[in-house]
Design an enzyme around this catalytic site. Structure first.
Site, PDB file in Angstrom:
ATOM      1  N   ASN A 142       0.859  -1.188   0.000  1.00 41.87           N
ATOM      2  CA  ASN A 142       0.000   0.000   0.000  1.00 41.87           C
ATOM      3  C   ASN A 142       0.893   1.235   0.000  1.00 41.87           C
ATOM      4  O   ASN A 142       1.464   1.594   1.031  1.00 41.87           O
ATOM      5  CB  ASN A 142      -0.893  -0.054   1.259  1.00 41.87           C
ATOM      6  CG  ASN A 142      -1.677   1.233   1.474  1.00 41.87           C
ATOM      7  OD1 ASN A 142      -1.818   2.056   0.570  1.00 41.87           O
ATOM      8  ND2 ASN A 142      -2.200   1.405   2.682  1.00 41.87           N
ATOM      9  N   TRP A 143       0.999   1.860  -1.149  1.00 38.32           N
ATOM     10  CA  TRP A 143       1.918   3.003  -1.280  1.00 38.32           C
ATOM     11  C   TRP A 143       1.382   4.276  -0.632  1.00 38.32           C
ATOM     12  O   TRP A 143       2.118   5.264  -0.524  1.00 38.32           O
ATOM     13  CB  TRP A 143       2.192   3.295  -2.758  1.00 38.32           C
ATOM     14  CG  TRP A 143       2.950   2.224  -3.476  1.00 38.32           C
ATOM     15  CD1 TRP A 143       3.398   1.031  -2.980  1.00 38.32           C
ATOM     16  CD2 TRP A 143       3.350   2.263  -4.855  1.00 38.32           C
ATOM     17  NE1 TRP A 143       4.055   0.319  -3.963  1.00 38.32           N
ATOM     18  CE2 TRP A 143       4.033   1.061  -5.118  1.00 38.32           C
ATOM     19  CE3 TRP A 143       3.187   3.184  -5.888  1.00 38.32           C
ATOM     20  CZ2 TRP A 143       4.567   0.768  -6.372  1.00 38.32           C
ATOM     21  CZ3 TRP A 143       3.706   2.898  -7.140  1.00 38.32           C
ATOM     22  CH2 TRP A 143       4.399   1.698  -7.368  1.00 38.32           C
ATOM     23  N   LYS A 144       0.097   4.284  -0.290  1.00 41.52           N
ATOM     24  CA  LYS A 144      -0.537   5.495   0.262  1.00 41.52           C
ATOM     25  C   LYS A 144      -0.293   6.679  -0.690  1.00 41.52           C
ATOM     26  O   LYS A 144      -0.260   6.484  -1.904  1.00 41.52           O
ATOM     27  CB  LYS A 144      -0.035   5.756   1.691  1.00 41.52           C
ATOM     28  CG  LYS A 144      -0.171   4.496   2.561  1.00 41.52           C
ATOM     29  CD  LYS A 144       0.065   4.716   4.014  1.00 41.52           C
ATOM     30  CE  LYS A 144      -0.091   3.379   4.738  1.00 41.52           C
ATOM     31  NZ  LYS A 144       0.050   3.493   6.169  1.00 41.52           N
ATOM     32  N   GLY A 198       2.992  -1.001   4.273  1.00 43.13           N
ATOM     33  CA  GLY A 198       2.977   0.421   3.922  1.00 43.13           C
ATOM     34  C   GLY A 198       4.382   0.891   3.615  1.00 43.13           C
ATOM     35  O   GLY A 198       4.903   0.693   2.513  1.00 43.13           O
ATOM     36  N   GLY A 199       5.031   1.500   4.605  1.00 42.91           N
ATOM     37  CA  GLY A 199       6.349   2.106   4.423  1.00 42.91           C
ATOM     38  C   GLY A 199       7.352   1.228   3.688  1.00 42.91           C
ATOM     39  O   GLY A 199       8.035   1.690   2.755  1.00 42.91           O
ATOM     40  N   GLY A 204       2.736   2.573  10.700  1.00 44.88           N
ATOM     41  CA  GLY A 204       3.637   3.712  10.484  1.00 44.88           C
ATOM     42  C   GLY A 204       4.398   4.145  11.724  1.00 44.88           C
ATOM     43  O   GLY A 204       5.017   5.209  11.723  1.00 44.88           O
ATOM     44  N   HIS A 258      -9.484   0.840   5.872  1.00 50.37           N
ATOM     45  CA  HIS A 258      -8.140   1.162   6.384  1.00 50.37           C
ATOM     46  C   HIS A 258      -8.246   2.190   7.511  1.00 50.37           C
ATOM     47  O   HIS A 258      -9.068   3.108   7.450  1.00 50.37           O
ATOM     48  CB  HIS A 258      -7.256   1.695   5.251  1.00 50.37           C
ATOM     49  CG  HIS A 258      -5.818   1.781   5.649  1.00 50.37           C
ATOM     50  ND1 HIS A 258      -5.329   2.821   6.401  1.00 50.37           N
ATOM     51  CD2 HIS A 258      -4.773   0.936   5.437  1.00 50.37           C
ATOM     52  CE1 HIS A 258      -4.038   2.618   6.630  1.00 50.37           C
ATOM     53  NE2 HIS A 258      -3.677   1.482   6.062  1.00 50.37           N
ATOM     54  N   GLU A 273      -6.597   4.735   8.258  1.00 47.27           N
ATOM     55  CA  GLU A 273      -6.461   6.152   7.865  1.00 47.27           C
ATOM     56  C   GLU A 273      -7.770   6.669   7.276  1.00 47.27           C
ATOM     57  O   GLU A 273      -8.113   7.844   7.439  1.00 47.27           O
ATOM     58  CB  GLU A 273      -5.279   6.306   6.892  1.00 47.27           C
ATOM     59  CG  GLU A 273      -3.956   6.165   7.637  1.00 47.27           C
ATOM     60  CD  GLU A 273      -2.816   5.588   6.819  1.00 47.27           C
ATOM     61  OE1 GLU A 273      -2.866   5.624   5.580  1.00 47.27           O
ATOM     62  OE2 GLU A 273      -1.854   5.096   7.446  1.00 47.27           O
ATOM     63  N   SER A 313       3.846  -1.750  10.405  1.00 45.85           N
ATOM     64  CA  SER A 313       5.304  -1.792  10.545  1.00 45.85           C
ATOM     65  C   SER A 313       5.888  -3.176  10.260  1.00 45.85           C
ATOM     66  O   SER A 313       6.886  -3.566  10.865  1.00 45.85           O
ATOM     67  CB  SER A 313       5.731  -1.289  11.930  1.00 45.85           C
ATOM     68  OG  SER A 313       5.336   0.070  12.089  1.00 45.85           O
TER      69      SER A 313
HETATM   70  P1  PGA Z   1       3.039   0.529   7.608  1.00 45.01           P
HETATM   71  O1  PGA Z   1       1.554   0.677   7.019  1.00 45.01           O
HETATM   72  O2  PGA Z   1       3.601  -0.763   7.056  1.00 45.01           O
HETATM   73  O3  PGA Z   1       3.776   1.736   7.116  1.00 45.01           O
HETATM   74  O4  PGA Z   1       2.927   0.479   9.088  1.00 45.01           O
HETATM   75  C1  PGA Z   1       0.713  -0.427   6.887  1.00 45.01           C
HETATM   76  C2  PGA Z   1      -0.635   0.007   6.343  1.00 45.01           C
HETATM   77  O5  PGA Z   1      -1.097   1.114   6.656  1.00 45.01           O
HETATM   78  O6  PGA Z   1      -1.261  -0.739   5.574  1.00 45.01           O
END
Ligand code: PGA
Length: 252
Positions: free
Chosen positions: A10-12, A236-237, A175, A97, A99, A215
């Site tokens: 997930n590149w956001k 994510g990251g 994150g 999600h 967010e 994470s």
């Molecule tokens: P993260 O994000 O790996 O940066 O913690 C995961 C996500 O939001 O899907």
């Protein structure tokens, strides 16, 4: 859809088009012949078409979107429908999600409508659930996860649910660099399978892919993926770096 090993990136809201193309090229060059893991790339909307073209000829790579609207079409300036996503080759969409819950105030009714739209367009939802740090510290995490799952899943038939992927993402781990331990992830994933058994049945629960997110990185993926009920990761990251993302794919 049967239970699979899955790594989804997930590149956001990150990357330029050029950086996106380079990242995809670097990833597919490293793992194209490693077809035992389903790889899902989830870029921002403007890059879906270009990334989809890059993935089209690759082994077990799929395109996913970060969101879709609750309606099929119409006067919703700035929004994107599941039908549009399907027309650019998306097979997956993130729904629920944290967010989207936190910043866009999306609620269960939104998730249900979005998932219905996705399924109508042959797109599998990656339905994300997870508790906050406060909910875990006050020992409410199992209750919260039960509510998040039950409210949404009861609106779907067994056939519809067979298209779902579930992602357990504790909000405190997203994150933050603080990952759930393998024991915490396994405990919750097994619990989630138990809830799905209660809503549907044990065969359905045994068949669903449940991803861990929060994470998850090249260092901890192996331990997390070794857990019996963890079928992969929503990253994510660490999905923004080709070497890290590929190491995660090779972590099973
Ligand atoms: P993260 O994000 O790996 O940066 O913690 C995961 C996500 O939001 O899907």
């Amino acid at each position: 859809m049967s239970r699979q090993k899955i790594v989804a990136g997930n590149w956001k809201m990150n990357k330029s088009l050029q950086d996106a193309k380079t990242l995809v090229e670097m990833i597919t060059n490293q793992v194209n012949d490693f077809d035992e893991v389903t790889k899902i790339i989830i870029p921002p909307f403007p890059y879906l078409n270009a990334v989809g073209e890059q993935l089209a000829s690759k082994e077990n790579f799929f395109l996913g979107a970060q969101n879709c609207h609750t309606n099929a079409s119409g006067a919703f300036t700035g929004e994107v429908s599941a039908n549009m996503l399907s027309s650019v080759g998306c097979h997956y969409v993130l729904v629920g999600h944290s967010e989207r819950r936190q910043y866009f105030k999306e609620k269960e009714a939104d998730f249900i409508s979005k998932i219905k739209e996705a399924l109508k367009n042959n797109i599998s939802p990656i339905f994300c659930i997870g508790e906050t740090i406060h909910e875990r510290k006050t020992d409410n995490h199992f209750k919260v996860i039960t509510e998040q799952l039950t409210t949404v899943l009861k609106e779907f038939t067994v056939t519809e649910f067979s298209k779902f992927i579930i992602a357990y993402e504790p909000v405190w781990a997203i994150g933050t660099g603080e990952t759930a331990t393998a024991a915490q992830a396994q405990e919750m994933h097994a619990f989630i399978r138990g809830i799905i058994t209660d809503i549907f049945d044990s065969a359905i629960a045994a068949n669903v892919s449940i991803l861990y997110g929060g994470s998850c990185n090249a260092q901890n993926a192996q331990e997390l993926f070794a857990c019996k009920d963890v079928d992969g990761g929503l990253i994510g990251g660490a999905s923004l770096n080709a070497d890290d993302f590929c190491k995660i794919i090779f972590s099973f």
